[in-house]
Design a protein around this motif. Sequence first.
Motif, PDB file in Angstrom:
ATOM      1  N   SER A  53      -0.820 -10.768   9.242  1.00  0.00           N
ATOM      2  CA  SER A  53      -2.007 -10.027   8.818  1.00  0.00           C
ATOM      3  C   SER A  53      -2.593  -9.207   9.961  1.00  0.00           C
ATOM      4  N   ASN A  54      -2.589  -9.777  11.177  1.00  0.00           N
ATOM      5  CA  ASN A  54      -3.122  -9.055  12.341  1.00  0.00           C
ATOM      6  C   ASN A  54      -2.348  -7.760  12.578  1.00  0.00           C
ATOM      7  N   ILE A  55      -1.031  -7.835  12.463  1.00  0.00           N
ATOM      8  CA  ILE A  55      -0.202  -6.642  12.675  1.00  0.00           C
ATOM      9  C   ILE A  55      -0.474  -5.595  11.587  1.00  0.00           C
ATOM     10  N   VAL A  56      -0.508  -6.047  10.342  1.00  0.00           N
ATOM     11  CA  VAL A  56      -0.741  -5.110   9.229  1.00  0.00           C
ATOM     12  C   VAL A  56      -2.126  -4.477   9.341  1.00  0.00           C
ATOM     13  N   ASP A  57      -3.112  -5.271   9.764  1.00  0.00           N
ATOM     14  CA  ASP A  57      -4.459  -4.720   9.955  1.00  0.00           C
ATOM     15  C   ASP A  57      -4.428  -3.523  10.911  1.00  0.00           C
ATOM     16  N   HIS A  58      -3.685  -3.670  11.999  1.00  0.00           N
ATOM     17  CA  HIS A  58      -3.630  -2.608  13.000  1.00  0.00           C
ATOM     18  C   HIS A  58      -2.733  -1.449  12.570  1.00  0.00           C
ATOM     19  N   GLU A  59      -1.667  -1.748  11.849  1.00  0.00           N
ATOM     20  CA  GLU A  59      -0.689  -0.710  11.508  1.00  0.00           C
ATOM     21  C   GLU A  59      -1.108   0.135  10.296  1.00  0.00           C
ATOM     22  N   SER A  60      -1.683  -0.508   9.267  1.00  0.00           N
ATOM     23  CA  SER A  60      -1.943   0.235   8.025  1.00  0.00           C
ATOM     24  C   SER A  60      -3.221  -0.152   7.312  1.00  0.00           C
ATOM     25  N   THR A  61      -3.964  -1.118   7.839  1.00  0.00           N
ATOM     26  CA  THR A  61      -5.150  -1.676   7.172  1.00  0.00           C
ATOM     27  C   THR A  61      -4.829  -2.075   5.727  1.00  0.00           C
ATOM     28  N   TRP A  62      -3.630  -2.623   5.511  1.00  0.00           N
ATOM     29  CA  TRP A  62      -3.155  -3.124   4.227  1.00  0.00           C
ATOM     30  C   TRP A  62      -2.993  -2.028   3.166  1.00  0.00           C
ATOM     31  N   ASN A  63      -2.765  -0.827   3.606  1.00  0.00           N
ATOM     32  CA  ASN A  63      -2.486   0.277   2.679  1.00  0.00           C
ATOM     33  C   ASN A  63      -0.967   0.439   2.583  1.00  0.00           C
ATOM     34  N   TYR A  64      -0.379   0.020   1.463  1.00  0.00           N
ATOM     35  CA  TYR A  64       1.074   0.048   1.322  1.00  0.00           C
ATOM     36  C   TYR A  64       1.646   1.460   1.210  1.00  0.00           C
ATOM     37  N   GLN A  65       0.761   2.464   1.066  1.00  0.00           N
ATOM     38  CA  GLN A  65       1.192   3.859   0.999  1.00  0.00           C
ATOM     39  C   GLN A  65       0.824   4.634   2.270  1.00  0.00           C
ATOM     40  N   ALA A  66       0.413   3.902   3.305  1.00  0.00           N
ATOM     41  CA  ALA A  66       0.022   4.562   4.554  1.00  0.00           C
ATOM     42  C   ALA A  66       1.221   5.250   5.183  1.00  0.00           C
ATOM     43  N   GLN A  67       0.976   6.486   5.680  1.00  0.00           N
ATOM     44  CA  GLN A  67       2.057   7.256   6.293  1.00  0.00           C
ATOM     45  C   GLN A  67       1.556   7.952   7.553  1.00  0.00           C
ATOM     46  N   ASN A  68       2.337   7.854   8.604  1.00  0.00           N
ATOM     47  CA  ASN A  68       2.000   8.520   9.858  1.00  0.00           C
ATOM     48  C   ASN A  68       2.597   9.928   9.811  1.00  0.00           C
ATOM     49  N   ALA A  69       1.719  10.904   9.790  1.00  0.00           N
ATOM     50  CA  ALA A  69       2.178  12.283   9.635  1.00  0.00           C
ATOM     51  C   ALA A  69       3.042  12.755  10.794  1.00  0.00           C
ATOM     52  N   SER A  70       2.768  12.249  11.987  1.00  0.00           N
ATOM     53  CA  SER A  70       3.510  12.739  13.145  1.00  0.00           C
ATOM     54  C   SER A  70       4.848  12.033  13.342  1.00  0.00           C
ATOM     55  N   SER A  71       4.896  10.744  13.088  1.00  0.00           N
ATOM     56  CA  SER A  71       6.133   9.992  13.345  1.00  0.00           C
ATOM     57  C   SER A  71       6.962   9.738  12.088  1.00  0.00           C
ATOM     58  N   GLY A  72       6.294   9.713  10.926  1.00  0.00           N
ATOM     59  CA  GLY A  72       7.000   9.424   9.684  1.00  0.00           C
ATOM     60  C   GLY A  72       7.020   7.953   9.338  1.00  0.00           C
TER      61      GLY A  72
END
Length: 230
Positions: A156-175
């Motif tokens: 959960s800690n990792i997901v909080d930092h990476e996407s805030t639990w948004n399964y559709q989160a996308q990094n525009a710069s890295s993909g």
Amino acid sequence: MSRISVRGFAVASATAVTTVGAVVGVASGNTLPSNDNLEASAADTTLLADIPMGQQAQVQVSSLTQQADAQAAAADAAAKRSAEEAARTSAAKTAEAKKEAAEKKAERDREAKEARANRDSVRDASTFSAKSSYSVAEVQAIARQMIPADQFQCFSNIVDHESTWNYQAQNASSGAYGLVQALPGSKMSSAGADWQTNPATQIKWGLNYMNSRYDSPCGAWSFWQANSWY
């Protein structure tokens, strides 16, 4: 005192004693001893005191040697006892260390077995019905059923930092994409073709990735804390 002086002293002493005895004997009516008897008495007397200095020194040296030998033997015995005691102490410490190592290994094996059991008991992604959309609470509920209880907080800690639990989160710069920001997101297709829309598929892939690369989600979280990525 030399051999000659001891002998002379003894002769003189014996003569004096004999002379006194002779006088007493004459006074009492006894016959006076002859000079030969005086010499014999004196000669007998010298045998008692006539011990050469060299022999006396030898006796003293022999006594000191015996004392030194006895002390050396006692020192050797003490050293032997000390060495034996040190060997026993070392053997006891080695045995204790081996026992502790065996106990720790048994504990690690037990924990690993429990972890495998926990992983085997969690639900697979395929057991969840697909939906058109998911709330954060729903995604977290799925994750709790798929991830071992002792590893969930780290995940959960990792997901909080990476996407805030948004399964559709996308990094525009890295993909990077999804809950765990897989890079590229298409990596998650190994867990299921619906990786873009199904959080259960993303969770499955993320858990497998953390287990294979860091041994567990908590291992991945420790690395993330040190590097801000995993």
